[in-house]
Design a protein around this motif. Structure first.
Motif, PDB file in Angstrom:
ATOM      1  N   THR A  21      40.212  38.201  30.615  1.00 27.18           N
ATOM      2  CA  THR A  21      40.455  38.565  29.216  1.00 27.18           C
ATOM      3  C   THR A  21      41.011  37.373  28.443  1.00 27.18           C
ATOM      4  O   THR A  21      40.532  37.034  27.352  1.00 27.18           O
ATOM      5  CB  THR A  21      41.440  39.745  29.120  1.00 27.18           C
ATOM      6  OG1 THR A  21      40.994  40.820  29.938  1.00 27.18           O
ATOM      7  CG2 THR A  21      41.545  40.233  27.680  1.00 27.18           C
ATOM      8  N   ILE A  22      42.029  36.728  29.015  1.00 27.21           N
ATOM      9  CA  ILE A  22      42.660  35.589  28.334  1.00 27.21           C
ATOM     10  C   ILE A  22      41.688  34.429  28.184  1.00 27.21           C
ATOM     11  O   ILE A  22      41.514  33.878  27.081  1.00 27.21           O
ATOM     12  CB  ILE A  22      43.907  35.121  29.111  1.00 27.21           C
ATOM     13  CG1 ILE A  22      45.010  36.175  29.041  1.00 27.21           C
ATOM     14  CG2 ILE A  22      44.409  33.779  28.571  1.00 27.21           C
ATOM     15  CD1 ILE A  22      46.191  35.888  29.956  1.00 27.21           C
ATOM     16  N   ASN A  23      41.046  34.052  29.259  1.00 27.54           N
ATOM     17  CA  ASN A  23      40.296  32.802  29.250  1.00 27.54           C
ATOM     18  C   ASN A  23      38.888  32.934  28.675  1.00 27.54           C
ATOM     19  O   ASN A  23      38.395  31.993  28.058  1.00 27.54           O
ATOM     20  CB  ASN A  23      40.275  32.207  30.653  1.00 27.54           C
ATOM     21  CG  ASN A  23      41.672  31.780  31.074  1.00 27.54           C
ATOM     22  OD1 ASN A  23      42.345  31.047  30.363  1.00 27.54           O
ATOM     23  ND2 ASN A  23      42.132  32.270  32.208  1.00 27.54           N
ATOM     24  N   LEU A  24      38.268  34.089  28.828  1.00 26.79           N
ATOM     25  CA  LEU A  24      37.009  34.318  28.114  1.00 26.79           C
ATOM     26  C   LEU A  24      37.297  34.398  26.620  1.00 26.79           C
ATOM     27  O   LEU A  24      36.585  33.796  25.807  1.00 26.79           O
ATOM     28  CB  LEU A  24      36.341  35.598  28.607  1.00 26.79           C
ATOM     29  CG  LEU A  24      35.041  35.994  27.893  1.00 26.79           C
ATOM     30  CD1 LEU A  24      33.995  34.897  27.991  1.00 26.79           C
ATOM     31  CD2 LEU A  24      34.487  37.303  28.465  1.00 26.79           C
ATOM     32  N   GLY A  25      38.365  35.130  26.249  1.00 24.63           N
ATOM     33  CA  GLY A  25      38.736  35.200  24.833  1.00 24.63           C
ATOM     34  C   GLY A  25      39.066  33.839  24.266  1.00 24.63           C
ATOM     35  O   GLY A  25      38.634  33.481  23.161  1.00 24.63           O
ATOM     36  N   SER A  26      39.818  33.038  25.019  1.00 23.87           N
ATOM     37  CA  SER A  26      40.182  31.696  24.577  1.00 23.87           C
ATOM     38  C   SER A  26      38.951  30.803  24.436  1.00 23.87           C
ATOM     39  O   SER A  26      38.841  30.029  23.467  1.00 23.87           O
ATOM     40  CB  SER A  26      41.166  31.085  25.581  1.00 23.87           C
ATOM     41  OG  SER A  26      41.527  29.780  25.204  1.00 23.87           O
ATOM     42  N   ALA A  27      38.020  30.917  25.377  1.00 29.67           N
ATOM     43  CA  ALA A  27      36.806  30.104  25.312  1.00 29.67           C
ATOM     44  C   ALA A  27      35.912  30.529  24.153  1.00 29.67           C
ATOM     45  O   ALA A  27      35.312  29.683  23.472  1.00 29.67           O
ATOM     46  CB  ALA A  27      36.048  30.198  26.639  1.00 29.67           C
ATOM     47  N   VAL A  28      35.822  31.833  23.906  1.00 29.13           N
ATOM     48  CA  VAL A  28      35.043  32.319  22.754  1.00 29.13           C
ATOM     49  C   VAL A  28      35.671  31.793  21.448  1.00 29.13           C
ATOM     50  O   VAL A  28      34.965  31.380  20.519  1.00 29.13           O
ATOM     51  CB  VAL A  28      34.969  33.860  22.768  1.00 29.13           C
ATOM     52  CG1 VAL A  28      34.471  34.411  21.443  1.00 29.13           C
ATOM     53  CG2 VAL A  28      34.063  34.331  23.907  1.00 29.13           C
ATOM     54  N   ALA A  29      37.006  31.781  21.388  1.00 29.82           N
ATOM     55  CA  ALA A  29      37.685  31.230  20.212  1.00 29.82           C
ATOM     56  C   ALA A  29      37.420  29.733  20.072  1.00 29.82           C
ATOM     57  O   ALA A  29      37.218  29.220  18.959  1.00 29.82           O
ATOM     58  CB  ALA A  29      39.187  31.505  20.305  1.00 29.82           C
ATOM     59  N   ALA A  30      37.402  29.019  21.203  1.00 26.61           N
ATOM     60  CA  ALA A  30      37.133  27.580  21.172  1.00 26.61           C
ATOM     61  C   ALA A  30      35.724  27.282  20.677  1.00 26.61           C
ATOM     62  O   ALA A  30      35.458  26.182  20.166  1.00 26.61           O
ATOM     63  CB  ALA A  30      37.330  26.983  22.566  1.00 26.61           C
TER      64      ALA A  30
END
Length: 249
Positions: A21-30
């Motif tokens: 959740t954190i890192n997929l969300g963070s990557a999508v934001a990036a």
């Protein structure tokens, strides 16, 4: 584009659900999207992993109408976060006897404006809160370790999703199964992945998340993997997964 709500779900603990959740969300934001992370887990692991230990308000306060959603949003790692707390246990108990108990989170998230994606970190159980998440969502991502027992759990998850689709949310679909903690040195990992491709109708994302110590270290620093070590295998794998996720292919 209307906001897409995505539940990240696995009823077994320790499967990489919060990490995804954190890192997929963070990557999508990036990759240029506006992202909100929702911590629906009473253990509040997502909030803790992003260094949110004493928020001014949490999702439980929004459920009880003590606070507005916009009042409790916190910013971390270029993301907005709706923090969780162990008070969600009480919320779950109180929902059991409420009419339309499955629709509470959906109504709450109507107040979340200006986001491209909302990722919900679901509890590690197929509970009333999890049903709330599925009833509110457009899509589901299922992080899956390559272990024998996870296949049995996958069947239960897919059955619950089908039941929610039939009962509350006909638009709900499985976006994909994300292979996590993948160890290419283990023959079992490859065998289970092959089994998934041959026997499961739902999409299995091509981009796997490899076993990576940096992913385990990042929460200790309250950071996503992209903040903690953007050059790590973990960061590269989640960016690749995010690109595949956004491409829809």
């Amino acid at each position: 584009m209307p906001t897409k709500i995505v539940s990240v779900i696995n009823q077994k603990g320790g499967t990489g659900k919060t990490t995804t959740t954190i890192n997929l969300g963070s990557a999508v934001a990036a990759l240029g999207k506006k992202v909100l992370l929702v911590d629906l887990d009473p253990q509040a692991n997502l909030s803790y992993s992003l260094g949110i230990t004493e928020p001014e308000g949490t999702l439980a306060d929004v459920f009880t109408e003590n606070r507005q959603l916009t009042e409790v949003l916190t910013e971390r790692s270029g993301l907005k976060v709706l923090p969780g707390s162990n008070e969600l246990v009480d919320i779950e108990i109180s929902l059991v006897n409420q009419p339309q108990r499955e629709a509470y989170l959906k109504n709450i998230l109507k107040e979340a404006k200006g986001f491209d994606y909302i990722f919900i970190d679901c509890p590690p159980s197929l509970s009333v809160l999890t049903v709330n998440a599925l009833a509110a969502s457009d899509e589901v991502v299922i992080p899956l370790q390559m272990e024998v027992l996870t296949l049995q759990g996958l069947g239960q998850i897919l059955a619950t999703i089908a039941q929610v689709r039939d009962t509350f949310n006909p638009k709900l679909k499985v976006k994909g199964i994300a292979v996590v903690m993948f160890d290419k040195r283990r023959k079992l990992s490859q065998e289970i992945e092959e089994y998934l491709h041959e026997n499961i109708e739902e999409k299995v994302f091509r981009n796997r998340i490899r076993l990576n110590v940096k992913l385990a270290e990042a929460p200790s620093f309250g950071q996503s993997i992209l903040e903690y070590d953007r050059t790590s295998y973990g960061a590269r794998d989640y960016l690749a997964l995010a690109e595949e996720f956004l491409s829809g292919k």
